[in-house]
Design a protein around this motif. Structure first.
Motif, PDB file in Angstrom:
ATOM      1  N   LEU A 177       0.828  -1.196   0.000  1.00 26.10           N
ATOM      2  CA  LEU A 177       0.000   0.000   0.000  1.00 26.10           C
ATOM      3  C   LEU A 177       0.861   1.244   0.000  1.00 26.10           C
ATOM      4  CD1 LEU A 177      -2.692  -1.079   2.628  1.00 26.10           C
ATOM      5  CD2 LEU A 177      -2.661  -1.477   0.167  1.00 26.10           C
ATOM      6  N   ILE A 178       0.261   2.348  -0.463  1.00 20.92           N
ATOM      7  CA  ILE A 178       1.005   3.606  -0.499  1.00 20.92           C
ATOM      8  C   ILE A 178       1.281   4.119   0.910  1.00 20.92           C
ATOM      9  CG2 ILE A 178       0.088   4.242  -2.755  1.00 20.92           C
ATOM     10  CD1 ILE A 178      -1.870   6.089  -1.336  1.00 20.92           C
ATOM     11  N   SER A 179       0.542   3.631   1.910  1.00 20.04           N
ATOM     12  CA  SER A 179       0.778   4.052   3.288  1.00 20.04           C
ATOM     13  C   SER A 179       1.893   3.271   3.961  1.00 20.04           C
ATOM     14  CB  SER A 179      -0.510   3.914   4.103  1.00 20.04           C
ATOM     15  OG  SER A 179      -0.956   2.572   4.105  1.00 20.04           O
ATOM     16  N   ASP A 180       2.453   2.265   3.290  1.00 22.11           N
ATOM     17  CA  ASP A 180       3.558   1.505   3.868  1.00 22.11           C
ATOM     18  C   ASP A 180       4.740   2.437   4.132  1.00 22.11           C
ATOM     19  OD1 ASP A 180       4.850  -0.667   4.872  1.00 22.11           O
ATOM     20  OD2 ASP A 180       5.514  -1.425   2.938  1.00 22.11           O
ATOM     21  N   ARG A 181       5.443   2.169   5.220  1.00 24.11           N
ATOM     22  CA  ARG A 181       6.522   3.070   5.633  1.00 24.11           C
ATOM     23  C   ARG A 181       7.579   3.209   4.538  1.00 24.11           C
ATOM     24  NH1 ARG A 181       7.939   5.314  10.251  1.00 24.11           N
ATOM     25  NH2 ARG A 181       6.296   4.164  11.351  1.00 24.11           N
ATOM     26  N   TYR A 199       5.492  10.217   0.558  1.00 22.46           N
ATOM     27  CA  TYR A 199       6.028   9.061   1.295  1.00 22.46           C
ATOM     28  C   TYR A 199       4.958   8.504   2.243  1.00 22.46           C
ATOM     29  CZ  TYR A 199      10.726  10.558  -0.157  1.00 22.46           C
ATOM     30  OH  TYR A 199      11.831  10.906  -0.881  1.00 22.46           O
ATOM     31  N   GLY A 200       4.952   7.195   2.386  1.00 22.71           N
ATOM     32  CA  GLY A 200       4.108   6.558   3.383  1.00 22.71           C
ATOM     33  C   GLY A 200       4.754   6.592   4.749  1.00 22.71           C
ATOM     34  N   MET A 201       3.909   6.581   5.796  1.00 24.55           N
ATOM     35  CA  MET A 201       4.407   6.649   7.169  1.00 24.55           C
ATOM     36  C   MET A 201       3.961   5.464   8.012  1.00 24.55           C
ATOM     37  SD  MET A 201       3.769  10.726   7.846  1.00 24.55           S
ATOM     38  CE  MET A 201       4.407  10.625   9.519  1.00 24.55           C
ATOM     39  N   GLY A 202       3.313   4.475   7.409  1.00 24.37           N
ATOM     40  CA  GLY A 202       2.872   3.309   8.169  1.00 24.37           C
ATOM     41  C   GLY A 202       1.378   3.111   8.047  1.00 24.37           C
ATOM     42  N   ARG A 203       0.941   1.879   8.374  1.00 23.58           N
ATOM     43  CA  ARG A 203      -0.470   1.536   8.281  1.00 23.58           C
ATOM     44  C   ARG A 203      -1.321   2.475   9.133  1.00 23.58           C
ATOM     45  NH1 ARG A 203      -3.380  -2.989   6.888  1.00 23.58           N
ATOM     46  NH2 ARG A 203      -1.457  -4.138   6.477  1.00 23.58           N
ATOM     47  N   ASN A 204      -2.424   2.912   8.551  1.00 30.18           N
ATOM     48  CA  ASN A 204      -3.378   3.816   9.217  1.00 30.18           C
ATOM     49  C   ASN A 204      -2.743   5.157   9.605  1.00 30.18           C
ATOM     50  OD1 ASN A 204      -5.381   1.787   9.085  1.00 30.18           O
ATOM     51  ND2 ASN A 204      -4.670   0.901  11.025  1.00 30.18           N
ATOM     52  N   GLN A 205      -1.675   5.526   8.923  1.00 27.61           N
ATOM     53  CA  GLN A 205      -1.018   6.812   9.162  1.00 27.61           C
ATOM     54  C   GLN A 205      -1.155   7.682   7.914  1.00 27.61           C
ATOM     55  OE1 GLN A 205       0.347   7.755  12.103  1.00 27.61           O
ATOM     56  NE2 GLN A 205      -0.294   5.777  12.944  1.00 27.61           N
ATOM     57  N   PRO A 206      -1.068   9.010   8.075  1.00 23.97           N
ATOM     58  CA  PRO A 206      -1.136   9.887   6.894  1.00 23.97           C
ATOM     59  C   PRO A 206       0.115   9.780   6.044  1.00 23.97           C
ATOM     60  CG  PRO A 206      -0.681  11.169   8.868  1.00 23.97           C
ATOM     61  CD  PRO A 206      -0.959   9.768   9.336  1.00 23.97           C
ATOM     62  N   LEU A 207       0.059  10.395   4.877  1.00 28.17           N
ATOM     63  CA  LEU A 207       1.222  10.487   3.994  1.00 28.17           C
ATOM     64  C   LEU A 207       1.898  11.836   4.217  1.00 28.17           C
ATOM     65  CD1 LEU A 207      -0.496   9.178   0.731  1.00 28.17           C
ATOM     66  CD2 LEU A 207       0.608   7.833   2.522  1.00 28.17           C
ATOM     67  N   GLU A 208       3.121  11.955   3.722  1.00 30.69           N
ATOM     68  CA  GLU A 208       3.810  13.233   3.859  1.00 30.69           C
ATOM     69  C   GLU A 208       4.682  13.512   2.633  1.00 30.69           C
ATOM     70  OE1 GLU A 208       6.399  13.423   7.184  1.00 30.69           O
ATOM     71  OE2 GLU A 208       7.704  11.803   6.517  1.00 30.69           O
ATOM     72  N   VAL A 209       4.852  14.798   2.387  1.00 34.25           N
ATOM     73  CA  VAL A 209       5.756  15.275   1.338  1.00 34.25           C
ATOM     74  C   VAL A 209       6.990  15.833   2.021  1.00 34.25           C
ATOM     75  CG1 VAL A 209       6.052  16.904  -0.553  1.00 34.25           C
ATOM     76  CG2 VAL A 209       3.844  15.770  -0.226  1.00 34.25           C
TER      77      VAL A 209
END
Length: 297
Positions: A177-181, A199-209
């Motif tokens: 998934l795109i949310s994968d760290r 970038y992904g930050m982990g399951r059930n976490q937001p994304l970040e630029v």
């Protein structure tokens, strides 16, 4: 010694005579009452007098009969109520199942319409279960090498990008998934075509630029779409929406948080795109000849 009857019992006519007298009197009263209704009033008075006795004599039997009828009726009502409750539960379960099937049918129709919008082949896959590692964001789907699935293919839903195929088995595939760290997706801001990486930050976490200057032209509410420069995701697929831009003066980079648009937890079926674009290899660096050493004299 012979027993003698007391004088009290010897008074009056003989029993046979009394029987005949009372019989004739009874017949006379019956005939008179039948023809002239002479004893109607007497019967009414007697019935009024005897009613309490009749009620007292029949009350226990009536109460027992009423109690029996009440208990039997109560048992019937309880059984009927139980049947109605069971029927209601079955009807509710069927209604919920029909509602779920209707919602799933709507999603499948949307995926089919999305599938027809791509020129290249694509296929539907069903989510079997999540990955076993709780620290990663992975999914297992029901199509694999036997169905033509290949590593690197993009996976989407009706809203946006889900991730990409990273491992293929004969009958199943693993989706990252795109949310994968630290999962990276090249994107661009739909409003101004500014290219960046999310970038992904982990399951059930937001994304970040990451690594963007504080004065970068990114605003809350901007939609990030795939740029297509990686050769994996086709250009223009929705990825995320910017929810927070922190331009702290104490930091060299802006902290940009995004929410993924894909609803991976709300779907059973996904769409695998066969749009992997094979890019030409990077040009080889030119060979710079080494300077010639001067020969010593």
């Amino acid at each position: 010694m012979q027993a003698t009857q007391p004088a009290f019992f010897k008074q009056g006519p003989k029993p046979l005579t009394r029987l005949l007298i009372f019989s004739v009197l009874s017949l006379g009263l019956v005939v008179a009452d039948a023809r002239f209704q002479m004893l109607g009033r007497v019967r009414e008075e007697v019935s009024v007098v005897l009613y309490p006795l009749q009620w007292a004599a029949t009350a226990p039997f009536e109460a027992a009969r009423n109690a029996s009828n009440f208990l039997s009726r109560q048992a019937e009502l309880l059984a009927e109520n139980r049947k109605l409750n069971d029927a209601q539960l079955v009807a509710q379960a069927q209604a919920m199942k029909m509602h779920a099937l209707e919602a799933e049918n709507i999603r499948l129709r949307q995926l089919t319409e999305r599938q027809s919008s791509f020129g290249s082949p694509s296929q539907l896959v069903e989510i079997l279960y999540n990955g076993r590692d709780p620290f990663t964001a992975r999914l297992i789907v029901d199509r694999g090498d036997a169905s033509g699935i290949e590593p690197g293919q993009a996976v989407i839903d009706t809203v946006g990008v889900i991730g990409q195929i990273i491992r293929v088995q004969p009958l199943t595939s693993e989706v990252r998934l795109i949310s994968d760290r630290d999962q990276m997706i090249p994107v661009m801001v739909e409003r101004n075509q500014l290219r960046t990486v999310v970038y992904g930050m982990g399951r059930n976490q937001p994304l970040e630029v990451r690594n963007m200057a504080p004065n970068v032209d990114i605003q809350n509410g901007d939609t990030l779409v795939t740029s297509g420069i990686d050769g994996i995701y086709p250009a223009g697929l929705p990825v995320a929406k910017v929810v927070k831009v922190d331009r702290s003066a104490s930091s060299a980079f802006a902290h940009i948080t995004c929410a993924p648009l894909a609803q991976v937890d709300q779907h059973r079926f996904l769409l695998v795109l066969n749009t992997t674009r094979k890019l030409p290899p990077y040009p080889e660096a030119p060979v710079v000849p080494e300077p010639k050493k001067k020969r010593g004299r």
